[in-house]
Design a protein around this motif. Structure first.
Motif, PDB file in Angstrom:
ATOM      1  N   LEU A  75       0.322  -0.974  -0.045  1.00 22.76           N
ATOM      2  CA  LEU A  75       0.044   0.135  -0.155  1.00 22.76           C
ATOM      3  C   LEU A  75       1.461   0.955   0.155  1.00 22.76           C
ATOM      4  CD1 LEU A  75      -2.946  -1.174   2.245  1.00 22.76           C
ATOM      5  CD2 LEU A  75      -2.705  -0.655   0.058  1.00 22.76           C
ATOM      6  N   LEU A  76       1.888   0.746   0.915  1.00 22.63           N
ATOM      7  CA  LEU A  76       3.014   2.160   0.839  1.00 22.63           C
ATOM      8  C   LEU A  76       3.817   2.357  -0.297  1.00 22.63           C
ATOM      9  CD1 LEU A  76       4.739   2.029   4.046  1.00 22.63           C
ATOM     10  CD2 LEU A  76       3.266   4.227   3.289  1.00 22.63           C
ATOM     11  N   PRO A  95      -9.855  -1.348 -10.758  1.00 24.24           N
ATOM     12  CA  PRO A  95      -7.599  -0.589 -10.712  1.00 24.24           C
ATOM     13  C   PRO A  95      -7.445  -0.738 -12.818  1.00 24.24           C
ATOM     14  CG  PRO A  95      -7.613  -3.016 -10.538  1.00 24.24           C
ATOM     15  CD  PRO A  95      -9.681  -2.040 -10.360  1.00 24.24           C
ATOM     16  N   LEU A  96      -8.005  -1.634 -13.762  1.00 23.78           N
ATOM     17  CA  LEU A  96      -7.654  -2.103 -14.745  1.00 23.78           C
ATOM     18  C   LEU A  96      -8.231  -0.878 -15.790  1.00 23.78           C
ATOM     19  CD1 LEU A  96      -7.991  -5.302 -15.695  1.00 23.78           C
ATOM     20  CD2 LEU A  96      -5.666  -4.307 -15.121  1.00 23.78           C
ATOM     21  N   ALA A  97      -8.956  -0.013 -15.683  1.00 19.67           N
ATOM     22  CA  ALA A  97      -9.830   1.107 -16.092  1.00 19.67           C
ATOM     23  C   ALA A  97      -9.154   2.449 -15.750  1.00 19.67           C
ATOM     24  CB  ALA A  97     -11.540   0.967 -15.932  1.00 19.67           C
ATOM     25  N   GLU A  98      -8.463   1.941 -14.425  1.00 19.31           N
ATOM     26  CA  GLU A  98      -8.074   3.096 -13.438  1.00 19.31           C
ATOM     27  C   GLU A  98      -6.878   3.711 -14.900  1.00 19.31           C
ATOM     28  OE1 GLU A  98      -9.243   6.001 -11.846  1.00 19.31           O
ATOM     29  OE2 GLU A  98     -11.189   5.220 -12.337  1.00 19.31           O
ATOM     30  N   ALA A 105      -5.059  -7.575  -3.586  1.00 20.13           N
ATOM     31  CA  ALA A 105      -4.571  -8.324  -4.530  1.00 20.13           C
ATOM     32  C   ALA A 105      -3.855  -7.895  -5.737  1.00 20.13           C
ATOM     33  CB  ALA A 105      -5.484 -10.067  -4.535  1.00 20.13           C
ATOM     34  N   ASN A 106      -5.266  -7.143  -5.608  1.00 23.62           N
ATOM     35  CA  ASN A 106      -5.050  -6.611  -6.992  1.00 23.62           C
ATOM     36  C   ASN A 106      -3.980  -5.072  -7.663  1.00 23.62           C
ATOM     37  OD1 ASN A 106      -7.023  -7.809  -8.761  1.00 23.62           O
ATOM     38  ND2 ASN A 106      -8.398  -6.463  -8.248  1.00 23.62           N
ATOM     39  N   ALA A 107      -3.852  -4.991  -6.406  1.00 28.82           N
ATOM     40  CA  ALA A 107      -3.402  -3.920  -5.959  1.00 28.82           C
ATOM     41  C   ALA A 107      -1.637  -4.334  -5.792  1.00 28.82           C
ATOM     42  CB  ALA A 107      -3.775  -2.735  -5.003  1.00 28.82           C
TER      43      ALA A 107
END
Lengths: 119, 271
Positions: free
Chosen positions: A8-9, B67-70, B195-197
């Protein structure tokens, strides 16, 4: 847990904490509810409509939202409205053209059975 | 003559690469192929779920669009995609992942196809805290050439909800009951989002910014074409990109299940 914080960081530091490109509303949750209850097409359509209105107000409609609306219209049997939404998607997103044109063609083509063609 | 200089040159190259950014953590990925593919659109196909948790796949699919669109790509609508594939005889995710990518991409006019597999998704309930162990692999393949553009494997251990009442016994009971209740949906979404991030958004590991992103120009520095050909950190072979010599995702999933102590949830395995 440490790894999650680290991720996150990194996400924040890498500049991803910026204003979002699109207005999503409750899109993700609505998709999930619909996935679990596929008969609830009308509910999904109503929710999508609200999300679209909200996004259009700020001119930040996300990719796929118009198309998803169009597809639900196919599922509830409103081909004419479906075509309208597919055309909106195609106009806004050139990447969708192949798919949208294909779907519009399919909906506009005369049916091989004796069912009357939607005017 | 070459024999003398080559090891020195190799050493210098390695040092330079090390200083260039892979100071700690995994080796940076090479984005040469990704950029050559000039990806503008992404098709997200139904997720393969190897885990005993039957809900996991749905959560991943519905949380991926955002997330993919962003990130700056055109993302095909996931619900319509799933239904259209079904109509084309591709209902089973295993079948979809095993079909040639150009065939699937061609149906939609997509530049690239994203395949996600949930290898493991296991909730662990303990007196003081509950957590979820997740293991997944994301594979991105070229819609024209069937090439592997990028792949990411992640294992996360995520603390789940339940701050607790302070009464250990009461909390333990609540945690046990919660396992059966849909109240955990907030947790599912949170875990999938994390998980996506972890997979998508990390510099030199995730996916580059797409054409609609205001950060697109940062790709040169954050997702460079280093030319190593290293596009994946995966130690297993995904269904959509089988690699000889690597354990298959299905096999890894089976081993994880066998290693888990028997729980009531084991009954759910019998699909």
């Amino acid at each position: 847990m440490k790894k999650t914080i680290a991720v996150l960081l990194v996400v924040l530091l890498s500049g991803c904490a910026q204003k979002s490109l699109y207005e999503w509303g409750s899109y993700s949750q609505d998709l999930l509810v619909y996935a679990k209850n596929p008969q609830a097409s009308k509910d999904f359509a109503d929710k999508l409509r609200k999300n679209i209105q909200r996004a259009e107000r700020v001119d930040r409609v996300p990719p796929g939202m118009y198309a998803e609306m169009g597809y639900v219209m196919v599922e509830v049997g409103d081909d004419r409205e479906a075509v309208m939404w597919f055309e909106k998607e195609r106009a806004k997103w050139p990447e969708s053209a192949t798919l949208m044109s294909g779907l519009i063609r399919r909906l506009s083509a005369p049916l091989p059975t004796s069912t009357p063609v939607t005017p | 003559m070459k024999g003398k200089f080559l090891p020195i040159v190799a050493g210098l190259v390695l040092v330079t690469l090390a200083m260039a950014g892979c100071v700690s953590g995994p080796a940076p990925k090479d984005y040469t192929a990704f950029k050559q593919a000039a990806v503008r659109s992404l098709l997200v196909v139904p997720v393969i779920n190897h885990s005993v948790d039957t809900k996991a796949a749905d959560y991943f699919l519905t949380t991926l669009s955002v997330p993919l669109a962003e990130r700056g790509y055109y993302v095909f609508p996931v619900n319509a995609t799933k239904k259209l594939l079904e109509g084309d005889g591709l209902a089973d995710p295993q079948l979809i992942h095993g079909t040639s990518t150009p065939r699937v991409a061609g149906l939609f006019g997509a530049d690239a196809v994203l395949y996600v597999e949930v290898v493991e998704w296991r909730a662990v309930y303990a007196i003081l805290s509950s957590h979820v162990v997740v293991h997944f692999v994301y594979t991105l393949k070229d819609g024209k050439g069937n090439k592997l553009l990028w792949q990411d494997e992640q294992t996360l251990n995520v603390q789940t909800s339940g701050g607790g009442s302070g009464n250990l016994l009461a909390d333990a009971i609540v945690a046990a009951i919660q396992s059966a209740v849909d109240k955990l949906s907030g947790d599912y979404t949170r875990v999938a989002t994390m998980a996506n991030a972890a997979a998508l958004l990390v510099d030199k590991q995730g996916i580059p910014y797409g054409p609609y992103s205001p950060s697109f120009s940062q790709n040169n520095s954050k997702f460079p074409s280093i030319g190593t050909g290293h596009v994946s950190n995966a130690k297993l072979a995904a269904v959509s990109y089988p690699v000889e010599g690597l354990e298959s995702s299905a096999h890894v999933a089976e081993q994880a299940k066998a290693a888990t102590p028997a729980e009531p949830a084991a009954e759910a395995k019998k699909k």
